[in-house]
Scaffold this motif. Sequence first.
Motif, PDB file in Angstrom:
ATOM      1  N   PHE A 131       0.814  -1.137  -0.142  1.00 50.60           N
ATOM      2  CA  PHE A 131       0.001   0.113  -0.105  1.00 50.60           C
ATOM      3  C   PHE A 131       0.767   1.373  -0.131  1.00 50.60           C
ATOM      4  O   PHE A 131       0.620   2.242  -0.734  1.00 50.60           O
ATOM      5  N   THR A 132       2.003   1.327   0.813  1.00 54.83           N
ATOM      6  CA  THR A 132       2.948   2.489   0.949  1.00 54.83           C
ATOM      7  C   THR A 132       3.295   2.462  -0.411  1.00 54.83           C
ATOM      8  O   THR A 132       3.859   3.587  -0.940  1.00 54.83           O
ATOM      9  N   GLN A 133       4.076   1.469  -1.085  1.00 57.27           N
ATOM     10  CA  GLN A 133       4.446   1.603  -2.466  1.00 57.27           C
ATOM     11  C   GLN A 133       3.487   2.329  -3.314  1.00 57.27           C
ATOM     12  O   GLN A 133       4.084   2.954  -4.286  1.00 57.27           O
ATOM     13  N   ALA A 134       2.287   1.880  -3.297  1.00 55.45           N
ATOM     14  CA  ALA A 134       1.224   2.442  -4.191  1.00 55.45           C
ATOM     15  C   ALA A 134       1.389   3.888  -4.093  1.00 55.45           C
ATOM     16  O   ALA A 134       1.243   4.579  -5.180  1.00 55.45           O
ATOM     17  N   ILE A 135       1.325   4.236  -2.948  1.00 54.59           N
ATOM     18  CA  ILE A 135       1.599   5.657  -2.585  1.00 54.59           C
ATOM     19  C   ILE A 135       2.542   6.472  -3.386  1.00 54.59           C
ATOM     20  O   ILE A 135       2.430   7.347  -3.865  1.00 54.59           O
ATOM     21  N   GLU A 136       3.769   5.680  -2.902  1.00 54.12           N
ATOM     22  CA  GLU A 136       5.318   6.180  -3.434  1.00 54.12           C
ATOM     23  C   GLU A 136       5.211   6.222  -4.996  1.00 54.12           C
ATOM     24  O   GLU A 136       6.162   6.577  -5.629  1.00 54.12           O
ATOM     25  N   ALA A 137       4.417   5.385  -5.838  1.00 57.03           N
ATOM     26  CA  ALA A 137       4.497   5.162  -7.170  1.00 57.03           C
ATOM     27  C   ALA A 137       3.971   6.536  -7.905  1.00 57.03           C
ATOM     28  O   ALA A 137       4.405   6.498  -9.146  1.00 57.03           O
ATOM     29  N   PHE A 138       3.431   7.344  -7.264  1.00 60.88           N
ATOM     30  CA  PHE A 138       3.152   8.526  -7.935  1.00 60.88           C
ATOM     31  C   PHE A 138       3.777   9.809  -7.364  1.00 60.88           C
ATOM     32  O   PHE A 138       3.971   9.802  -6.012  1.00 60.88           O
ATOM     33  N   ASN A 139       3.842  10.731  -8.006  1.00 64.41           N
ATOM     34  CA  ASN A 139       4.462  12.025  -7.563  1.00 64.41           C
ATOM     35  C   ASN A 139       3.351  12.980  -6.755  1.00 64.41           C
ATOM     36  O   ASN A 139       3.120  13.934  -7.286  1.00 64.41           O
ATOM     37  N   ALA A 140       2.913  12.435  -5.956  1.00 67.83           N
ATOM     38  CA  ALA A 140       1.949  13.003  -5.138  1.00 67.83           C
ATOM     39  C   ALA A 140       1.920  12.885  -3.611  1.00 67.83           C
ATOM     40  O   ALA A 140       2.515  11.907  -3.203  1.00 67.83           O
ATOM     41  N   SER A 141       1.344  13.701  -2.929  1.00 68.59           N
ATOM     42  CA  SER A 141       1.320  13.673  -1.463  1.00 68.59           C
ATOM     43  C   SER A 141       0.357  12.421  -1.223  1.00 68.59           C
ATOM     44  O   SER A 141      -0.879  12.230  -1.823  1.00 68.59           O
ATOM     45  N   PRO A 142       0.443  11.927  -0.064  1.00 65.16           N
ATOM     46  CA  PRO A 142      -0.652  10.980   0.678  1.00 65.16           C
ATOM     47  C   PRO A 142      -2.214  11.501   0.409  1.00 65.16           C
ATOM     48  O   PRO A 142      -2.863  10.778   0.198  1.00 65.16           O
ATOM     49  N   GLU A 143      -2.195  12.885   0.909  1.00 65.12           N
ATOM     50  CA  GLU A 143      -3.555  13.427   0.893  1.00 65.12           C
ATOM     51  C   GLU A 143      -4.012  13.337  -0.842  1.00 65.12           C
ATOM     52  O   GLU A 143      -5.398  12.880  -0.994  1.00 65.12           O
ATOM     53  N   SER A 144      -3.165  13.707  -2.006  1.00 69.87           N
ATOM     54  CA  SER A 144      -3.675  13.647  -3.136  1.00 69.87           C
ATOM     55  C   SER A 144      -4.185  12.255  -3.482  1.00 69.87           C
ATOM     56  O   SER A 144      -5.008  11.689  -4.244  1.00 69.87           O
ATOM     57  N   PHE A 145      -3.171  11.200  -2.947  1.00 71.00           N
ATOM     58  CA  PHE A 145      -3.635   9.529  -3.125  1.00 71.00           C
ATOM     59  C   PHE A 145      -4.885   9.257  -2.660  1.00 71.00           C
ATOM     60  O   PHE A 145      -5.546   8.666  -3.289  1.00 71.00           O
ATOM     61  N   TYR A 146      -5.238   9.569  -1.454  1.00 71.95           N
ATOM     62  CA  TYR A 146      -6.438   9.267  -0.731  1.00 71.95           C
ATOM     63  C   TYR A 146      -7.586   9.904  -1.531  1.00 71.95           C
ATOM     64  O   TYR A 146      -8.610   9.332  -1.595  1.00 71.95           O
ATOM     65  N   GLN A 147      -7.302  11.137  -1.987  1.00 71.62           N
ATOM     66  CA  GLN A 147      -8.554  11.804  -2.648  1.00 71.62           C
ATOM     67  C   GLN A 147      -8.753  11.042  -3.764  1.00 71.62           C
ATOM     68  O   GLN A 147      -9.765  11.039  -4.180  1.00 71.62           O
ATOM     69  N   ARG A 148      -7.741  10.740  -4.593  1.00 78.14           N
ATOM     70  CA  ARG A 148      -7.896   9.811  -5.821  1.00 78.14           C
ATOM     71  C   ARG A 148      -8.624   8.433  -5.764  1.00 78.14           C
ATOM     72  O   ARG A 148      -9.385   8.136  -6.645  1.00 78.14           O
ATOM     73  N   LEU A 149      -8.410   8.244  -4.564  1.00 81.11           N
ATOM     74  CA  LEU A 149      -9.248   6.828  -4.068  1.00 81.11           C
ATOM     75  C   LEU A 149     -10.601   6.840  -4.066  1.00 81.11           C
ATOM     76  O   LEU A 149     -11.350   6.261  -4.626  1.00 81.11           O
ATOM     77  N   THR A 150     -11.095   8.297  -3.695  1.00 81.04           N
ATOM     78  CA  THR A 150     -12.492   8.582  -3.742  1.00 81.04           C
ATOM     79  C   THR A 150     -13.076   8.741  -4.970  1.00 81.04           C
ATOM     80  O   THR A 150     -14.201   8.562  -5.280  1.00 81.04           O
TER      81      THR A 150
END
Length: 492
Positions: free
Chosen positions: A298-317
């Motif tokens: 899961f952490t690897q998935a977050i780090e796979a993008f040039n984005a903050s964790p907040e942007s990643f979670y928002q994209r999940l929505t």
Amino acid sequence: MEEDYIKLVFGLKLKQIRTDKNLSLFGLSKLSGLSKSYLNEIENGKKYPKPDKIATLSEKLDVPYDQMVSLKLDKNLAPIGDLLQSKILKEIPLELFGIKESNLIDIVANAPAKVNAFISTIIKIAKHYSFSKESFYLASVRSYQEANNNYFEDLEQSVLKFAKAYHVDLNKKVTSSDLAEILVEEYGYNIQSNELSRYEALGKLRSIFVPKTKTLLLTNEIDEAQRTFIFAKELAYNYLEIEDRLYTFPWIKFDSFDQVLNNFYASYFAGALIIPREKISNYLKDIFAEDRFDAALFTQAIEAFNASPESFYQRLTNVLPKAFNIQNLFFLRFTHKAKSDKFYLKKELHLSHQHSPHGNETEEHYCRRWVSLKVLKDISKSKKKHEFDLQISNYENDGMKYLVLSSATKDPFKDKQYRSISIGLLINKQLQRKLNFLDDPKIDIQNVNVTCERCDIMDCKLRQVPPVVLDKSAKNKKIETIVEELNEKFSS
């Protein structure tokens, strides 16, 4: 006075006079010689009759001509006049929700006293909670997101077309230099990276766009992910041909609802460009297929993008409701200062229905058993850049269970300030079919509530205050029961 307002006022007055005299539209048509359809259009504020027609209505209804054409309304209709003159209907983005202004006015006209009381109540609540125009606009956009399951296919397609047109490889990590080149070469931008840092009073302001010279001013305190997001938003404004826009990030104020909506569109486009739908979906499929939750994956998935964790979670929505049909979810962002016992819910989004937990505007204490608060306490005591944890939150009072994933990071613009971002997925049969790891025994299960004041978990070691709201409710219930028993006793 606006012509529309004059038409509406006359129509409302005519309708009130007619109903006061117990006349139907058909009856007034017979009495005045004017067609029923014409009278209906007058009453709905669509037409204003000529003087000879007004004279006829005045005579047949036995109402002075001057009284009929006067813009002064009696006490029953005065609230409607105030509402129309306040232009609040122009502030509300009715068309966004498929509502016509005429329909709303018709509702108000049919029950003026009750609707006025309702509107007055809403205004008083808004004032009590310092609910600004900006807050209203933001709440409207949030409702718009929720109504569309926070997924917008036209924006997703625009990102794909943009990537194709400018040869942006969405399978690779999108960088700020990739996007800066397009801004400069295609749209004539002049990017100044150190200007804002010279002005201490600007605080956490990260960028300012000067439209006259197409100059983008940045603070040098932003990291690569923030820089990439800012560039992506600027590209969105240009590629989507949005003119009515905001010029600072974060925003200082909104001048119109369109600016708020366009800011959302640009942010959505930026998130979809930096975190492409197909790429994040593939990561999620791998995570969901495991029998045990793989935190590293899961952490690897977050780090796979040039984005903050907040942007990643928002994209999940955006992605979960569409790609996986997981529509019962919530998104929360909390802030916290180290060594403080205060936690502030700054942002929330609820898809499908109003899930627990949710914003509580009183001084009550949010449940300390939430993983959203736990990761904040953890990171405030550690030197890590990112704290992650998950739990199954069991809301016994609601009969609901959620899988909640949460990340905490340091606020780059505030000393000893931290933020947590969480996404909660309602556990039902559908989710159990999609997530193989839900039975993982290592996932912590917590009985939780919304606030301590409303919580009946008596042995909670993290409780901040007694359950005063619950106690008051129980006391009132007991009084109610005794009153019922006394009524029954002395009624026979």
